[in-house]
Design an enzyme around this catalytic site. Structure first.
Site, PDB file in Angstrom:
ATOM      1  N   HIS A 234       0.784  -1.240   0.000  1.00 46.75           N
ATOM      2  CA  HIS A 234       0.000   0.000   0.000  1.00 46.75           C
ATOM      3  C   HIS A 234       0.816   1.290   0.000  1.00 46.75           C
ATOM      4  CE1 HIS A 234       0.825   0.008   4.370  1.00 46.75           C
ATOM      5  NE2 HIS A 234       0.575   1.296   4.317  1.00 46.75           N
TER       6      HIS A 234
HETATM    7  C1  UD1 Z   1      -2.178   5.991   5.413  1.00 47.94           C
HETATM    8  C2  UD1 Z   1      -0.899   6.530   6.059  1.00 47.94           C
HETATM    9  C3  UD1 Z   1       0.174   5.454   6.022  1.00 47.94           C
HETATM   10  C4  UD1 Z   1      -0.309   4.167   6.657  1.00 47.94           C
HETATM   11  C5  UD1 Z   1      -1.630   3.736   6.029  1.00 47.94           C
HETATM   12  C6  UD1 Z   1      -2.178   2.557   6.784  1.00 47.94           C
HETATM   13  C7  UD1 Z   1      -0.529   8.947   5.733  1.00 47.94           C
HETATM   14  C8  UD1 Z   1       0.247   9.975   5.002  1.00 47.94           C
HETATM   15  N1  UD1 Z   1      -0.387   7.671   5.298  1.00 47.94           N
HETATM   16  O1  UD1 Z   1      -1.886   5.705   4.055  1.00 47.94           O
HETATM   17  O2  UD1 Z   1       1.304   5.913   6.744  1.00 47.94           O
HETATM   18  O3  UD1 Z   1       0.651   3.172   6.460  1.00 47.94           O
HETATM   19  O4  UD1 Z   1      -2.574   4.816   6.110  1.00 47.94           O
HETATM   20  O5  UD1 Z   1      -3.116   1.855   6.079  1.00 47.94           O
HETATM   21  O6  UD1 Z   1      -1.204   9.263   6.667  1.00 47.94           O
HETATM   22  N2  UD1 Z   1      -9.163   4.856   0.919  1.00 47.94           N
HETATM   23  C9  UD1 Z   1     -10.388   4.274   0.803  1.00 47.94           C
HETATM   24  N3  UD1 Z   1     -11.077   3.965   1.949  1.00 47.94           N
HETATM   25  C10 UD1 Z   1     -10.602   4.241   3.185  1.00 47.94           C
HETATM   26  C11 UD1 Z   1      -9.350   4.851   3.289  1.00 47.94           C
HETATM   27  C12 UD1 Z   1      -8.626   5.145   2.142  1.00 47.94           C
HETATM   28  O7  UD1 Z   1     -10.861   4.019  -0.296  1.00 47.94           O
HETATM   29  O8  UD1 Z   1     -11.283   3.917   4.191  1.00 47.94           O
HETATM   30  C13 UD1 Z   1      -8.396   5.140  -0.330  1.00 47.94           C
HETATM   31  C14 UD1 Z   1      -8.703   6.511  -0.914  1.00 47.94           C
HETATM   32  O9  UD1 Z   1      -8.646   6.381  -2.311  1.00 47.94           O
HETATM   33  C15 UD1 Z   1      -7.513   7.337  -0.454  1.00 47.94           C
HETATM   34  C16 UD1 Z   1      -6.388   6.312  -0.438  1.00 47.94           C
HETATM   35  O10 UD1 Z   1      -7.005   5.092  -0.036  1.00 47.94           O
HETATM   36  O11 UD1 Z   1      -7.243   8.422  -1.294  1.00 47.94           O
HETATM   37  C17 UD1 Z   1      -5.257   6.641   0.498  1.00 47.94           C
HETATM   38  O12 UD1 Z   1      -5.740   6.851   1.844  1.00 47.94           O
HETATM   39  P1  UD1 Z   1      -4.887   7.748   2.874  1.00 47.94           P
HETATM   40  O13 UD1 Z   1      -5.473   7.639   4.223  1.00 47.94           O
HETATM   41  O14 UD1 Z   1      -4.686   9.110   2.340  1.00 47.94           O
HETATM   42  O15 UD1 Z   1      -3.450   7.098   2.832  1.00 47.94           O
HETATM   43  P2  UD1 Z   1      -3.035   5.575   3.000  1.00 47.94           P
HETATM   44  O16 UD1 Z   1      -2.381   5.147   1.743  1.00 47.94           O
HETATM   45  O17 UD1 Z   1      -4.187   4.792   3.506  1.00 47.94           O
HETATM   46  N1  UDP Z   2      -4.264  -5.400   8.744  1.00 44.31           N
HETATM   47  C1  UDP Z   2      -5.533  -5.949   8.841  1.00 44.31           C
HETATM   48  N2  UDP Z   2      -6.159  -6.306   7.680  1.00 44.31           N
HETATM   49  C2  UDP Z   2      -5.579  -6.192   6.455  1.00 44.31           C
HETATM   50  C3  UDP Z   2      -4.279  -5.639   6.382  1.00 44.31           C
HETATM   51  C4  UDP Z   2      -3.647  -5.241   7.545  1.00 44.31           C
HETATM   52  O1  UDP Z   2      -6.088  -6.102   9.929  1.00 44.31           O
HETATM   53  O2  UDP Z   2      -6.216  -6.536   5.449  1.00 44.31           O
HETATM   54  C5  UDP Z   2      -3.595  -4.962   9.986  1.00 44.31           C
HETATM   55  C6  UDP Z   2      -2.280  -5.634  10.248  1.00 44.31           C
HETATM   56  O3  UDP Z   2      -2.504  -6.860  10.937  1.00 44.31           O
HETATM   57  C7  UDP Z   2      -1.565  -4.596  11.097  1.00 44.31           C
HETATM   58  C8  UDP Z   2      -2.072  -3.292  10.540  1.00 44.31           C
HETATM   59  O4  UDP Z   2      -3.280  -3.592   9.854  1.00 44.31           O
HETATM   60  O5  UDP Z   2      -1.946  -4.690  12.454  1.00 44.31           O
HETATM   61  C9  UDP Z   2      -1.079  -2.698   9.577  1.00 44.31           C
HETATM   62  O6  UDP Z   2      -1.667  -1.621   8.933  1.00 44.31           O
HETATM   63  P1  UDP Z   2      -1.215  -1.110   7.500  1.00 44.31           P
HETATM   64  O7  UDP Z   2      -0.445  -2.149   6.786  1.00 44.31           O
HETATM   65  O8  UDP Z   2      -2.422  -0.559   6.845  1.00 44.31           O
HETATM   66  O9  UDP Z   2      -0.313   0.165   7.864  1.00 44.31           O
HETATM   67  P2  UDP Z   2       1.188   0.373   8.378  1.00 44.31           P
HETATM   68  O10 UDP Z   2       1.442  -0.523   9.521  1.00 44.31           O
HETATM   69  O11 UDP Z   2       2.087   0.136   7.222  1.00 44.31           O
HETATM   70  O12 UDP Z   2       1.212   1.822   8.744  1.00 44.31           O
END
Ligand code: UD1
Ligand code: UDP
Length: 381
Positions: free
Chosen positions: A219
């Protein structure tokens, strides 16, 4: 009685927050009152509500519903909403987790109105400021009054930046308290692993046998937003599956799902989606994720949290990034940093599949990090 506001927003923060809420409920209900604020950064049912329900987190008292947007817009919306809540709630501390836009918005809102910021997961560094997370975590640490580092590497990073371990209370943002306390995610993995094996049906529903599949997650913006990186990663996942004779199970983050077709060639997208080598799932619940982590052959991921959970469950991890904050995993020989390089990734998969299992020394604490944090907050008031 002290009052804390806990800020959550992105999936991993909701999961991390459950450890502190559980410690408060079980041991500190008489001395800590918790108010939960959800920024709404993540909002899909399977990115947010599922964790609040499954991990027994109290329903958030506030939800700012900021949703998705550019960094500036998303952070600005949060900042405004959080400040308003802090001014009316007047907590003793604001607790923030990790390194997302929710983290930095919370820290900035609180520090400017002199509410002490508590940063859980302090000190982690990738030394790569093109990552939004690196900017968020450095800025947050330097605005915090209490810094809790999960690892010794994190503590050492803080020392290098001028922080002092051993400062005496009273703490302020100019005279912060710095603690090495273990990882709240380890607390969670220990606590929920027995429950998840009873509750989760993910293995049977997807006809997955133990050790017969590879678990992958992708991601990071560095990967999803770059066509070459995406093509390299997905063609390499296909090859890893063919090479090991194991299916790759990929619970797909919505960021990645939304660009998959656009970023891959028509042929590659067809191969990926036909399901023969790669089984794409929607984001799964935490119990399902634990079951997948416990029973997979190995993990391939660019996630911070999933790297660690692989380690907690004694699984080697191929890190699909050019660096990691969790250097202990690599030092132990249980993780290899491979970026998106096909040869490096396949080499790592081959090594982890054919050589004796690496060791997993206990570097993430004793499973009681959340209790330590609660006790420290009470003592520091
Ligand atoms: C964010 C965090 C990242 C973390 C990740 C965990 C920042 C800068 N990044 O990244 O550090 O590792 O969360 O998962 O804060 N979207 C949906 N549904 C949702 C949420 C997101 O469709 O419920 C999609 C949208 O298209 C959105 C994209 O995901 O634009 C990115 O979401 P965003 O929260 O901006 O960043 P992440 O890539 O999720
Ligand atoms: N996770 C989850 N379901 C998924 C993918 C991840 O419950 O489909 C959990 C995972 O076990 C961990 C956390 O989400 O506890 C990690 O989050 P993510 O990879 O979104 O973000 P990061 O840790 O890189 O910020």
């Amino acid at each position: 009685m002290i009052k804390i506001v806990t800020l959550i927003g992105a999936r991993p923060q909701i999961i991390k927050a459950s450890a502190l809420s559980r410690a408060i409920r079980n041991h500190f209900a008489d001395s800590i009152q918790e108010v939960i604020v959800h920024t709404g950064q993540h909002y899909d049912q399977n990115m947010s509500a599922v964790f609040i329900e499954q991990l027994e987190i109290p329903q958030p008292n506030y939800n700012l519903q900021v949703g998705s947007g550019t960094h500036g817009k998303q952070t600005a919306r949060m900042l405004e909403g959080i400040e308003e809540i802090l001014l009316s709630e007047k907590p003793d501390f604001l607790v923030v987790y990790g390194d997302t836009n929710s983290t930095i918005a919370g820290a900035m809102a609180a520090a400017k109105i002199h509410i002490p910021v508590v940063h859980i997961e302090a000190g982690l560094r990738s030394f790569n400021k093109t990552m939004p997370e690196e900017i968020n975590r450095i800025a947050c640490d330097h605005m915090s009054t209490l810094l809790f580092s999960p690892t010794l590497a994190g503590l050492n990073n803080l020392l290098r930046e001028g922080f002092v371990v051993g400062n005496q209370a009273p703490f302020t943002s100019d005279h912060p308290g710095v603690f090495h306390c273990g990882d709240v995610m380890f607390d969670n993995s220990l606590y929920f692993s027995t429950i998840s094996s009873k509750e989760s049906r993910v293995l049977s529903e997807n006809q997955l046998l133990p050790d017969a599949f590879i678990l992958a997650t992708i991601h990071r913006d560095h990967n999803t937003d770059d066509r070459q990186n995406m093509e390299s990663l997905f063609s390499t996942l296909l090859e890893a599956s063919r090479m090991t004779g194991r299916k790759v199970v990929l619970p797909l983050h919505p960021r990645t799902a939304s660009v998959l077709e656009k970023q891959l060639t028509v042929e590659l997208y067809k191969l990926v989606s036909e399901g023969k080598h790669i089984r794409i799932l929607p984001p799964v619940s935490f119990f399902d994720m634990i079951e997948l982590e416990r029973h997979c052959h190995l993990v391939m991921t660019d996630s911070g949290g999933v790297q660690k959970e692989a380690y907690f469950f004694n699984k080697p991890v191929v890190i699909l990034r050019n660096e990691t904050e969790w250097v202990e995993i690599v030092d132990a020989g249980a993780g290899k940093v491979c970026g998106t390089h096909r040869e490096k990734i396949l080499d790592a998969v081959n090594i982890f599949s054919t050589r004796p299992a690496p060791s997993f020394p206990p570097v993430f604490g004793d499973g009681k990090a959340a209790e330590f944090i609660c006790k420290t907050l009470i003592n520091c008031k």
